[in-house]
Every structure is written in C-alpha cells, then in structure tokens.
Design a protein around this motif. Structure first.
Motif, PDB file in Angstrom:
ATOM      1  N   LEU A  51      36.977 -11.315   4.291  1.00 33.17           N
ATOM      2  CA  LEU A  51      36.949  -9.803   4.764  1.00 33.17           C
ATOM      3  C   LEU A  51      36.409 -10.156   6.611  1.00 33.17           C
ATOM      4  O   LEU A  51      36.915  -9.990   7.292  1.00 33.17           O
ATOM      5  CB  LEU A  51      34.792 -10.069   4.737  1.00 33.17           C
ATOM      6  CG  LEU A  51      34.421  -9.339   3.656  1.00 33.17           C
ATOM      7  CD1 LEU A  51      33.231  -9.307   3.174  1.00 33.17           C
ATOM      8  CD2 LEU A  51      35.174  -7.641   3.458  1.00 33.17           C
ATOM      9  N   ASP A  52      36.522 -11.935   6.218  1.00 32.24           N
ATOM     10  CA  ASP A  52      37.437 -12.882   8.131  1.00 32.24           C
ATOM     11  C   ASP A  52      38.952 -12.020   8.231  1.00 32.24           C
ATOM     12  O   ASP A  52      39.239 -12.916   7.878  1.00 32.24           O
ATOM     13  CB  ASP A  52      37.392 -14.186   7.516  1.00 32.24           C
ATOM     14  CG  ASP A  52      37.506 -14.882   9.220  1.00 32.24           C
ATOM     15  OD1 ASP A  52      37.550 -14.482  10.565  1.00 32.24           O
ATOM     16  OD2 ASP A  52      37.279 -15.926   8.747  1.00 32.24           O
ATOM     17  N   ASN A  53      39.272 -11.417   8.739  1.00 28.07           N
ATOM     18  CA  ASN A  53      40.605 -10.944   9.001  1.00 28.07           C
ATOM     19  C   ASN A  53      41.106 -11.802   9.947  1.00 28.07           C
ATOM     20  O   ASN A  53      42.530 -12.164   9.587  1.00 28.07           O
ATOM     21  CB  ASN A  53      40.304  -9.560  10.157  1.00 28.07           C
ATOM     22  CG  ASN A  53      42.042  -8.765  10.106  1.00 28.07           C
ATOM     23  OD1 ASN A  53      42.507  -8.971   8.919  1.00 28.07           O
ATOM     24  ND2 ASN A  53      41.987  -7.966  10.962  1.00 28.07           N
ATOM     25  N   LEU A  68      33.835  -1.961   7.134  1.00 24.42           N
ATOM     26  CA  LEU A  68      33.992  -1.008   5.541  1.00 24.42           C
ATOM     27  C   LEU A  68      35.614  -0.579   4.999  1.00 24.42           C
ATOM     28  O   LEU A  68      36.003  -1.100   3.645  1.00 24.42           O
ATOM     29  CB  LEU A  68      33.330   0.817   5.630  1.00 24.42           C
ATOM     30  CG  LEU A  68      32.343   0.197   5.988  1.00 24.42           C
ATOM     31  CD1 LEU A  68      31.695   2.208   6.164  1.00 24.42           C
ATOM     32  CD2 LEU A  68      31.164  -0.184   5.229  1.00 24.42           C
ATOM     33  N   GLN A  69      36.509  -1.129   5.953  1.00 17.70           N
ATOM     34  CA  GLN A  69      37.842  -0.623   5.834  1.00 17.70           C
ATOM     35  C   GLN A  69      38.213  -2.353   5.030  1.00 17.70           C
ATOM     36  O   GLN A  69      39.950  -2.279   4.523  1.00 17.70           O
ATOM     37  CB  GLN A  69      38.826  -0.237   7.020  1.00 17.70           C
ATOM     38  CG  GLN A  69      38.555   0.854   8.319  1.00 17.70           C
ATOM     39  CD  GLN A  69      39.094   1.185   9.211  1.00 17.70           C
ATOM     40  OE1 GLN A  69      39.477  -0.111   9.745  1.00 17.70           O
ATOM     41  NE2 GLN A  69      38.608   2.359   9.428  1.00 17.70           N
ATOM     42  N   ARG A  70      37.773  -3.434   5.753  1.00 17.21           N
ATOM     43  CA  ARG A  70      38.162  -4.203   4.384  1.00 17.21           C
ATOM     44  C   ARG A  70      38.692  -4.359   2.741  1.00 17.21           C
ATOM     45  O   ARG A  70      38.786  -4.923   1.966  1.00 17.21           O
ATOM     46  CB  ARG A  70      37.177  -5.833   4.978  1.00 17.21           C
ATOM     47  CG  ARG A  70      37.378  -6.194   5.836  1.00 17.21           C
ATOM     48  CD  ARG A  70      39.051  -6.160   6.479  1.00 17.21           C
ATOM     49  NE  ARG A  70      39.489  -7.719   6.042  1.00 17.21           N
ATOM     50  CZ  ARG A  70      40.798  -7.509   5.700  1.00 17.21           C
ATOM     51  NH1 ARG A  70      41.652  -6.962   6.057  1.00 17.21           N
ATOM     52  NH2 ARG A  70      41.111  -8.667   5.463  1.00 17.21           N
ATOM     53  N   CYS A  73      40.848   1.008   2.945  1.00 19.64           N
ATOM     54  CA  CYS A  73      41.570   0.588   4.246  1.00 19.64           C
ATOM     55  C   CYS A  73      41.506   2.572   4.894  1.00 19.64           C
ATOM     56  O   CYS A  73      41.443   2.459   6.138  1.00 19.64           O
ATOM     57  CB  CYS A  73      42.820   1.319   3.689  1.00 19.64           C
ATOM     58  SG  CYS A  73      43.636   2.074   2.695  1.00 19.64           S
ATOM     59  N   GLY A  74      41.193   3.888   3.943  1.00 20.80           N
ATOM     60  CA  GLY A  74      40.821   4.893   4.688  1.00 20.80           C
ATOM     61  C   GLY A  74      39.216   4.806   4.769  1.00 20.80           C
ATOM     62  O   GLY A  74      39.143   5.726   5.287  1.00 20.80           O
ATOM     63  N   ALA A  75      38.497   3.884   4.469  1.00 21.57           N
ATOM     64  CA  ALA A  75      37.211   3.593   5.192  1.00 21.57           C
ATOM     65  C   ALA A  75      36.767   4.149   6.765  1.00 21.57           C
ATOM     66  O   ALA A  75      37.816   3.313   7.218  1.00 21.57           O
ATOM     67  CB  ALA A  75      36.278   2.562   4.533  1.00 21.57           C
ATOM     68  N   ARG A  76      35.466   4.585   6.634  1.00 18.69           N
ATOM     69  CA  ARG A  76      35.394   5.130   8.540  1.00 18.69           C
ATOM     70  C   ARG A  76      34.785   3.461   9.096  1.00 18.69           C
ATOM     71  O   ARG A  76      34.952   2.614   7.818  1.00 18.69           O
ATOM     72  CB  ARG A  76      33.754   5.388   8.458  1.00 18.69           C
ATOM     73  CG  ARG A  76      32.450   5.211   8.400  1.00 18.69           C
ATOM     74  CD  ARG A  76      31.917   5.664   7.864  1.00 18.69           C
ATOM     75  NE  ARG A  76      30.679   5.935   8.042  1.00 18.69           N
ATOM     76  CZ  ARG A  76      29.292   4.626   8.679  1.00 18.69           C
ATOM     77  NH1 ARG A  76      30.154   4.678  10.011  1.00 18.69           N
ATOM     78  NH2 ARG A  76      28.075   4.521   8.632  1.00 18.69           N
ATOM     79  N   VAL A  77      35.084   3.530  10.345  1.00 18.88           N
ATOM     80  CA  VAL A  77      35.013   2.649  11.085  1.00 18.88           C
ATOM     81  C   VAL A  77      33.323   2.717  11.278  1.00 18.88           C
ATOM     82  O   VAL A  77      32.393   3.656  11.446  1.00 18.88           O
ATOM     83  CB  VAL A  77      35.055   2.142  12.413  1.00 18.88           C
ATOM     84  CG1 VAL A  77      35.084   1.024  13.325  1.00 18.88           C
ATOM     85  CG2 VAL A  77      36.712   2.569  12.107  1.00 18.88           C
ATOM     86  N   LEU A  78      32.856   1.220  11.310  1.00 19.04           N
ATOM     87  CA  LEU A  78      30.874   1.807  11.849  1.00 19.04           C
ATOM     88  C   LEU A  78      30.567   1.909  13.266  1.00 19.04           C
ATOM     89  O   LEU A  78      31.428   1.493  13.534  1.00 19.04           O
ATOM     90  CB  LEU A  78      30.703  -0.360  11.419  1.00 19.04           C
ATOM     91  CG  LEU A  78      30.502  -0.435  10.454  1.00 19.04           C
ATOM     92  CD1 LEU A  78      30.003  -1.816   9.895  1.00 19.04           C
ATOM     93  CD2 LEU A  78      29.927   0.431   9.262  1.00 19.04           C
ATOM     94  N   THR A  79      29.634   2.225  13.275  1.00 19.53           N
ATOM     95  CA  THR A  79      29.407   2.330  14.620  1.00 19.53           C
ATOM     96  C   THR A  79      28.782   1.504  15.106  1.00 19.53           C
ATOM     97  O   THR A  79      28.778   0.447  14.826  1.00 19.53           O
ATOM     98  CB  THR A  79      28.603   4.268  14.514  1.00 19.53           C
ATOM     99  OG1 THR A  79      27.008   3.382  14.171  1.00 19.53           O
ATOM    100  CG2 THR A  79      28.415   4.959  13.511  1.00 19.53           C
TER     101      THR A  79
END
Length: 109
Positions: A51-53, A68-70, A73-79
């Motif tokens: 997860l540590d990009n 979530l995208q980790r 890839c199509g998951a949403r970005v956290l607010t």
C-alpha cells in the motif's frame, strides 16, 4: 507480491462495494470485510508495504486519499474528510503519516 496474494479477491471486492458512496468509508469496517483484520502482524506489514506507493515506509495524507485504488485501480478516491479521519485514527504519534506499526495498532485496537 500483490494484495490478492494475501487477501481474497472476493473479500476485497465486497469491502470496496461497501464503501462506494462518498463519505461511507470506515477503515475498521473495511479492514474487517477485506480480511485484513484476520491477518498476522507480519502479513499486515507485507500488505502495508504494498500500500505504501512510494516505498517511504509511511503512508502520507496524499497517498492515503488513493488508498482504495491500491486495492482496485477503478475504485474511488477517499474524500478529504475520510482521509483526515483515517489519518487521525491511525497516526499514533501525530507526525502526519502512518507507519506499519500504526496500521497494526489501529487494526488490533
């Protein structure tokens, strides 16, 4: 190694479905549904490494919003509010970033 080597793809999919709507992400619930809360400390460290990009040893706020995208890839970005809440809960020393130990402490607390 990938996340699906450590977590079930169906559990990851279920966890992502559970938090599709903005501001619906609950880290504790995500960790439970995805199966992360059932992993050993060493397995969690391996998940954290994935997860540590940027491989800095920490997940900073700018990385956390893509958490979530980790997993997909199509998951949403956290607010912004989800990111800040997650960071505040798992950043045990207040340095603005989460280390592997912080994730372990948060999951097992």
């Amino acid at each position: 190694m990938s996340l699906t080597d450590l977590l079930s793809p169906s559990d990851i999919a279920a966890a992502l479905r559970d938090c599709q709507a903005p501001d619906s992400f609950s880290p504790k619930k995500f960790f439970q549904i995805s199966g992360m809360s059932k992993k050993s400390s060493s397995q969690l460290k391996e998940i954290f490494r994935i997860l540590d990009n940027d491989q800095s040893g920490f997940i900073e706020e700018d990385e956390l919003k893509y958490f979530l995208q980790r997993f997909e890839c199509g998951a949403r970005v956290l607010t912004t509010s989800e990111t800040k809440t997650f960071l505040a809960a798992a950043d045990h020393d207040g340095d603005g970033k989460i280390g592997a130990e912080g994730i372990n402490l948060y999951i097992y607390s």
